[in-house]
Motif scaffolding. Structure first.
Motif, PDB file in Angstrom:
ATOM      1  N   GLU A 182      44.736 -17.194   6.377  1.00 32.09           N
ATOM      2  CA  GLU A 182      43.916 -18.150   7.121  1.00 32.09           C
ATOM      3  C   GLU A 182      44.588 -19.522   7.188  1.00 32.09           C
ATOM      4  N   ALA A 183      45.287 -19.897   6.124  1.00 29.02           N
ATOM      5  CA  ALA A 183      45.922 -21.215   6.064  1.00 29.02           C
ATOM      6  C   ALA A 183      47.166 -21.326   6.945  1.00 29.02           C
ATOM      7  N   SER A 184      47.646 -20.213   7.486  1.00 25.45           N
ATOM      8  CA  SER A 184      48.856 -20.230   8.305  1.00 25.45           C
ATOM      9  C   SER A 184      48.533 -19.843   9.749  1.00 25.45           C
ATOM     10  N   PRO A 185      48.264 -20.826  10.606  1.00 28.71           N
ATOM     11  CA  PRO A 185      47.957 -20.500  12.000  1.00 28.71           C
ATOM     12  C   PRO A 185      49.084 -19.739  12.699  1.00 28.71           C
ATOM     13  N   ALA A 186      50.330 -20.053  12.357  1.00 28.52           N
ATOM     14  CA  ALA A 186      51.458 -19.367  12.997  1.00 28.52           C
ATOM     15  C   ALA A 186      51.464 -17.889  12.637  1.00 28.52           C
ATOM     16  N   LEU A 187      51.217 -17.579  11.375  1.00 25.14           N
ATOM     17  CA  LEU A 187      51.195 -16.186  10.940  1.00 25.14           C
ATOM     18  C   LEU A 187      50.049 -15.432  11.611  1.00 25.14           C
ATOM     19  N   GLY A 188      48.886 -16.062  11.693  1.00 28.31           N
ATOM     20  CA  GLY A 188      47.755 -15.442  12.375  1.00 28.31           C
ATOM     21  C   GLY A 188      48.045 -15.182  13.845  1.00 28.31           C
ATOM     22  N   PHE A 189      48.675 -16.153  14.496  1.00 28.83           N
ATOM     23  CA  PHE A 189      49.017 -15.997  15.910  1.00 28.83           C
ATOM     24  C   PHE A 189      50.012 -14.860  16.109  1.00 28.83           C
ATOM     25  N   LEU A 190      51.062 -14.836  15.303  1.00 24.56           N
ATOM     26  CA  LEU A 190      52.079 -13.781  15.441  1.00 24.56           C
ATOM     27  C   LEU A 190      51.501 -12.397  15.143  1.00 24.56           C
ATOM     28  N   CYS A 191      50.672 -12.323  14.128  1.00 22.51           N
ATOM     29  CA  CYS A 191      50.039 -11.048  13.798  1.00 22.51           C
ATOM     30  C   CYS A 191      49.114 -10.622  14.940  1.00 22.51           C
ATOM     31  N   GLY A 192      48.348 -11.561  15.474  1.00 21.10           N
ATOM     32  CA  GLY A 192      47.461 -11.259  16.596  1.00 21.10           C
ATOM     33  C   GLY A 192      48.225 -10.794  17.824  1.00 21.10           C
ATOM     34  N   ALA A 193      49.334 -11.469  18.128  1.00 23.70           N
ATOM     35  CA  ALA A 193      50.140 -11.066  19.280  1.00 23.70           C
ATOM     36  C   ALA A 193      50.695  -9.656  19.090  1.00 23.70           C
ATOM     37  N   THR A 194      51.146  -9.359  17.880  1.00 20.14           N
ATOM     38  CA  THR A 194      51.649  -8.013  17.587  1.00 20.14           C
ATOM     39  C   THR A 194      50.539  -6.985  17.762  1.00 20.14           C
ATOM     40  N   VAL A 213      41.637   1.987  18.317  1.00 22.79           N
ATOM     41  CA  VAL A 213      42.734   1.268  18.973  1.00 22.79           C
ATOM     42  C   VAL A 213      42.187   0.097  19.793  1.00 22.79           C
ATOM     43  N   ALA A 214      41.055   0.295  20.446  1.00 20.96           N
ATOM     44  CA  ALA A 214      40.433  -0.811  21.174  1.00 20.96           C
ATOM     45  C   ALA A 214      40.030  -1.922  20.209  1.00 20.96           C
ATOM     46  N   GLY A 215      39.572  -1.547  19.015  1.00 22.99           N
ATOM     47  CA  GLY A 215      39.243  -2.539  17.991  1.00 22.99           C
ATOM     48  C   GLY A 215      40.452  -3.354  17.572  1.00 22.99           C
ATOM     49  N   VAL A 216      41.598  -2.702  17.453  1.00 23.12           N
ATOM     50  CA  VAL A 216      42.837  -3.420  17.128  1.00 23.12           C
ATOM     51  C   VAL A 216      43.150  -4.436  18.223  1.00 23.12           C
ATOM     52  N   LEU A 217      43.000  -4.035  19.464  1.00 25.52           N
ATOM     53  CA  LEU A 217      43.259  -4.931  20.586  1.00 25.52           C
ATOM     54  C   LEU A 217      42.317  -6.142  20.548  1.00 25.52           C
ATOM     55  N   VAL A 218      41.038  -5.902  20.338  1.00 28.25           N
ATOM     56  CA  VAL A 218      40.061  -6.996  20.283  1.00 28.25           C
ATOM     57  C   VAL A 218      40.345  -7.921  19.097  1.00 28.25           C
ATOM     58  N   GLU A 219      40.666  -7.343  17.941  1.00 28.97           N
ATOM     59  CA  GLU A 219      40.985  -8.178  16.783  1.00 28.97           C
ATOM     60  C   GLU A 219      42.228  -9.031  17.039  1.00 28.97           C
ATOM     61  N   GLY A 220      43.226  -8.458  17.687  1.00 25.18           N
ATOM     62  CA  GLY A 220      44.416  -9.225  18.033  1.00 25.18           C
ATOM     63  C   GLY A 220      44.100 -10.369  18.978  1.00 25.18           C
ATOM     64  N   LEU A 221      43.266 -10.100  19.975  1.00 26.93           N
ATOM     65  CA  LEU A 221      42.865 -11.147  20.913  1.00 26.93           C
ATOM     66  C   LEU A 221      42.124 -12.273  20.187  1.00 26.93           C
ATOM     67  N   LEU A 222      41.243 -11.909  19.256  1.00 28.48           N
ATOM     68  CA  LEU A 222      40.533 -12.929  18.489  1.00 28.48           C
ATOM     69  C   LEU A 222      41.473 -13.744  17.607  1.00 28.48           C
ATOM     70  N   LEU A 223      42.442 -13.075  16.965  1.00 29.44           N
ATOM     71  CA  LEU A 223      43.386 -13.808  16.120  1.00 29.44           C
ATOM     72  C   LEU A 223      44.188 -14.840  16.915  1.00 29.44           C
ATOM     73  N   VAL A 224      44.488 -14.521  18.156  1.00 33.31           N
ATOM     74  CA  VAL A 224      45.251 -15.445  18.995  1.00 33.31           C
ATOM     75  C   VAL A 224      44.348 -16.537  19.571  1.00 33.31           C
ATOM     76  N   ALA A 225      43.186 -16.157  20.100  1.00 30.02           N
ATOM     77  CA  ALA A 225      42.355 -17.103  20.843  1.00 30.02           C
ATOM     78  C   ALA A 225      41.345 -17.860  19.985  1.00 30.02           C
ATOM     79  N   TRP A 226      40.724 -17.179  19.012  1.00 29.64           N
ATOM     80  CA  TRP A 226      39.625 -17.799  18.273  1.00 29.64           C
ATOM     81  C   TRP A 226      39.464 -17.117  16.918  1.00 29.64           C
ATOM     82  N   PRO A 227      40.317 -17.442  15.944  1.00 26.13           N
ATOM     83  CA  PRO A 227      40.320 -16.723  14.666  1.00 26.13           C
ATOM     84  C   PRO A 227      39.183 -17.079  13.703  1.00 26.13           C
ATOM     85  N   LYS A 228      38.475 -18.184  13.940  1.00 31.38           N
ATOM     86  CA  LYS A 228      37.451 -18.613  12.989  1.00 31.38           C
ATOM     87  C   LYS A 228      36.392 -17.545  12.689  1.00 31.38           C
ATOM     88  N   PRO A 229      35.895 -16.808  13.674  1.00 32.71           N
ATOM     89  CA  PRO A 229      34.910 -15.762  13.340  1.00 32.71           C
ATOM     90  C   PRO A 229      35.475 -14.681  12.417  1.00 32.71           C
TER      91      PRO A 229
END
Length: 126
Positions: free
Chosen positions: A36-48, A75-91
């Protein structure tokens, strides 16, 4: 064929994650905090996750049977979680902190993860 592979992989992942929660709850809690403390890591993980989930969803998108439907939903859940990690990780972080407030909860979720992993793995192996 793809559905079974997806289910086997998710099953193995959940079993391994559950064992990690059971054997090292403090390590997993620290991992969540550091992630959570690393926005870059969250973004990269979400993009992956977006590319992995979207790519897999392009070949596994059927509800013709139990295994197909379950694999498609996962698999759809993985896609949605990735989108959230990139766009809005707070939830996601709020959910993680709510689910895992202390070691007892982490161990409980570990048991649940192992059980779900065994079930999903068994469905994929059939």
């Amino acid at each position: 064929m793809v559905a079974n592979t997806v289910l086997l992989l998710f099953g193995m992942y959940w079993i391994a994650s559950g064992i990690g929660l059971l054997t090292g709850p403090a390590r997993i809690a620290r991992l969540i905090d550091e992630f959570e403390a690393s926005p870059a890591l969250g973004f990269l993980c979400g993009a992956t996750m977006i590319f992995a989930g979207g790519g897999t969803l392009s070949v596994q998108n059927s509800f013709s049977g139990v295994a197909d439907g379950l694999a498609t939903l996962l698999v759809a859940g993985v896609l949605v979680e990735g989108l959230l990690l990139v766009a809005w990780p707070k939830p996601l972080w709020a959910l993680a902190h709510w689910m895992m407030p202390d070691d007892d909860h982490l161990k409980g979720f570990g048991i649940v993860a192992v059980a779900l992993g065994v079930v999903v793995f068994a469905i994929g192996a059939i």
